[in-house]
Design a protein around this motif. Structure first.
Motif, PDB file in Angstrom:
ATOM      1  N   MET A 108      22.591 -69.390  50.140  1.00  0.00           N
ATOM      2  CA  MET A 108      22.437 -68.250  49.265  1.00  0.00           C
ATOM      3  C   MET A 108      22.097 -67.034  50.116  1.00  0.00           C
ATOM      4  N   ASP A 109      22.837 -65.958  49.893  1.00  0.00           N
ATOM      5  CA  ASP A 109      22.522 -64.750  50.648  1.00  0.00           C
ATOM      6  C   ASP A 109      21.479 -63.918  49.888  1.00  0.00           C
ATOM      7  N   ALA A 110      21.031 -62.839  50.507  1.00  0.00           N
ATOM      8  CA  ALA A 110      19.938 -62.032  49.951  1.00  0.00           C
ATOM      9  C   ALA A 110      20.325 -61.405  48.616  1.00  0.00           C
ATOM     10  N   ARG A 111      21.556 -60.956  48.492  1.00  0.00           N
ATOM     11  CA  ARG A 111      21.994 -60.345  47.235  1.00  0.00           C
ATOM     12  C   ARG A 111      21.927 -61.367  46.098  1.00  0.00           C
ATOM     13  N   GLU A 112      22.411 -62.557  46.343  1.00  0.00           N
ATOM     14  CA  GLU A 112      22.365 -63.613  45.322  1.00  0.00           C
ATOM     15  C   GLU A 112      20.920 -63.946  44.962  1.00  0.00           C
ATOM     16  N   TYR A 113      20.081 -64.017  45.987  1.00  0.00           N
ATOM     17  CA  TYR A 113      18.657 -64.299  45.748  1.00  0.00           C
ATOM     18  C   TYR A 113      18.057 -63.260  44.800  1.00  0.00           C
ATOM     19  N   PHE A 114      18.285 -61.990  45.102  1.00  0.00           N
ATOM     20  CA  PHE A 114      17.697 -60.937  44.280  1.00  0.00           C
ATOM     21  C   PHE A 114      18.374 -60.809  42.917  1.00  0.00           C
ATOM     22  N   GLU A 115      19.631 -61.184  42.801  1.00  0.00           N
ATOM     23  CA  GLU A 115      20.268 -61.224  41.476  1.00  0.00           C
ATOM     24  C   GLU A 115      19.595 -62.304  40.628  1.00  0.00           C
ATOM     25  N   ASP A 116      19.222 -63.418  41.255  1.00  0.00           N
ATOM     26  CA  ASP A 116      18.486 -64.466  40.536  1.00  0.00           C
ATOM     27  C   ASP A 116      17.103 -63.970  40.106  1.00  0.00           C
TER      28      ASP A 116
END
Length: 148
Positions: A1-9
């Motif tokens: 999981m990249d940072a963008r996906e993490y923060f979208e979660d």
């Protein structure tokens, strides 16, 4: 999981937390209204016993409270990453932009207003923060937050 996906979660958790809170408030308000009435409330579930309805509401509320706490934990973890990012990159707005946009589930225009820059600048800051987090790791940012 990249940072963008993490923060979208994290952003999704913030939105779900808002829904949980509204659901809990609605359950409590509905129960209060029924308690004030002398006649039984109409039942959509076929349960006409007021105590059973109260028990069902309490069970649903307990489940919603547990869900809300799980969302709060995910948001706290996101805030910790933002704190680490602020510590690692103190001369940037990155942590503030990510926290407002994703942990607080704000839209870009209010984030830009708070940051005192344009929407595009906020989006550029977020992308730079994601690049930094992808290069250094979310765990490294968390560790920076814990280092005093």
């Amino acid at each position: 999981m990249d940072a963008r996906e993490y923060f979208e979660d994290v952003r999704a958790a913030a939105r779900m937390l808002e829904r949980c809170i509204r659901r809990i408030e609605a359950m409590r308000a509905a129960e209060g209204l029924r308690g004030a009435s002398l006649s039984p409330a109409p039942s959509r579930t076929g349960v006409s016993d007021p105590m059973r309805r109260t028990d069902a509401r309490m069970d649903a509320e307990k489940q919603a409270v547990c869900e809300a706490e799980a969302y709060r934990a995910e948001i706290r973890a996101g805030r910790e990453v933002c704190a680490g990012l602020r510590r690692a990159c103190p001369h940037t707005r990155w942590g503030d932009v990510l926290e407002a946009r994703y942990c607080d589930a704000m839209e870009w225009n209010p984030v830009a207003t708070i940051a005192g820059v344009t929407r595009k600048t906020c989006q550029t800051d977020a992308n730079a923060a994601f690049d930094w987090l992808d290069a250094h790791g979310i765990a490294a940012a968390r560790e920076m937050a814990r280092t005093r």
